[in-house]
Scaffold this active site. Sequence first.
Site, PDB file in Angstrom:
ATOM      1  N   CYS A   1     -24.808   9.476  24.780  1.00  0.00           N
ATOM      2  CA  CYS A   1     -24.302   9.442  23.400  1.00  0.00           C
ATOM      3  C   CYS A   1     -22.782   9.575  23.383  1.00  0.00           C
ATOM      4  CB  CYS A   1     -24.927  10.561  22.568  1.00  0.00           C
ATOM      5  SG  CYS A   1     -24.354  10.579  20.852  1.00  0.00           S
TER       6      CYS A   1
ATOM      7  N   GLY B   1     -27.933  -2.484  26.785  1.00  0.00           N
ATOM      8  CA  GLY B   1     -26.671  -2.969  26.229  1.00  0.00           C
ATOM      9  C   GLY B   1     -26.564  -4.475  26.189  1.00  0.00           C
TER      10      GLY B   1
END
Length: 465
Positions: A166, A268
């Site tokens: 994060c 991603g």
Amino acid sequence: GGGVLRTLTASANREEQDNPNSKDGGHKNQPIARINAIQTEDSKVYVPRGPEVFKATFDLDLHVAEAWEHWRAMGAPRWIMAPMVDQSELAFRMMGRKYDCDLCYTPMLHSKLFAGSHKYRKEYLTSIPEDRPLAVQFCANNPDTLLSAAKHVTHMCDAVDINFGCPQDIARRGRYGAFLMDDPHRVHDLILTLKEGLGGFPVWAKMRVFDDTQATVDFALMVQRAGASVVAVHGRTRKQKGHLAGAADWDKVAAVKQALSIPVICNGGVTTLEEAEQCLRESGCDAVMSANGLLQLPSLFSGKAVEPFDAAKEYIEYAVQYKANHRMVRPHIFNILIPLIKHRPDLMARLGQITTRRDGSLEPFLNFLEDVRGEVSCLAEACAQQKALEEGTLELVNVEDPPVVEEGGGVLSRSLTKAEFKALKRKQRRVAKVLRAQDGTPRKRDGFDTRDVFDIPSQWRDAGG
């Protein structure tokens, strides 16, 4: 890992010196790895085990074999739903499974709150037997607190995952997520404590990449030696977020996969099934994970094209069935509809103003979908008609006779009755209203004419209007 540890420790030291609000217990001038006692956000004292901790305390070959056995027991998943705060809840997970998600993560859960609050556990983590395989993710920076939280979930999941990825400011302030990657000793302790404390229950880790490929590989190797059975790697650095996200670096993820002996998940830059398949080929990883791609297209991994309004309505049905909190429903509807309403601030504002009933009914969201579907389809149909006129595939004239369809040369031409013409004019007025709401164009009495929007041919304007 000695080189990367020196690099990471120096980086962490610089960050702490540059941060006047550092919450490191008053040791801001010392390298993190040398601090003997660090006060964490959950008021427990963390004591690093020291440099020797990086030596494997278990049979690494056996650990790797068990990791692969665990992976195959779950069906060797390929398509994975990423952990998303308040977004990978049970309703969305079950919808994702319908569309070929092989494995899902829960939303990121706060270990301190989860360990200490039954209300938090009941509200933020729900599951059913069909919700498998499942990985429960926690953010944490204290091994004991993390272990206490994890013991509540091992009966309902296939793995416990630790968030080291994060990049948000709240993670920086709480010193968890990607900001723990500057503190490899703590990362190692978190993983090893879970592995030992859960009796060999699978422990996973999700991380980001560094600017330097070798530093990324060294960190991932340390995570493997600590006892992680699976590593998910987001191909962006922690600075790559929001509008600065940029492209994910699958080459760095590929380097991690080549160096590690356990399953690796690539995360991603995946928004379509084609990109997911390309990611598998280029990274060489065992699975691909998607977050934002699934939020906009829940059917991503199935390759099916589901119309946004249908997908949003279907999600609401799942939300009703699994009693999703309305704070989770609204962002899902927004994300699914964003391709259609991103240029309509008025519609986005209306979605934001929806209030749910006391009984928890989600009917206001369904009503919104029906209203917006009408407006958007009206605009799309009118634009399609205008395009057909410009291409000469549609001829419109005002006549009293019923419509006549003629076929010739593959092109259809038709006549328009007065009634049909008036109906089309009404539709154009609705379109004009939509456009005014979008860009603030003045109304007709202020000098605006709907014919200016579509450049209506003279035979339309002069007859029957």
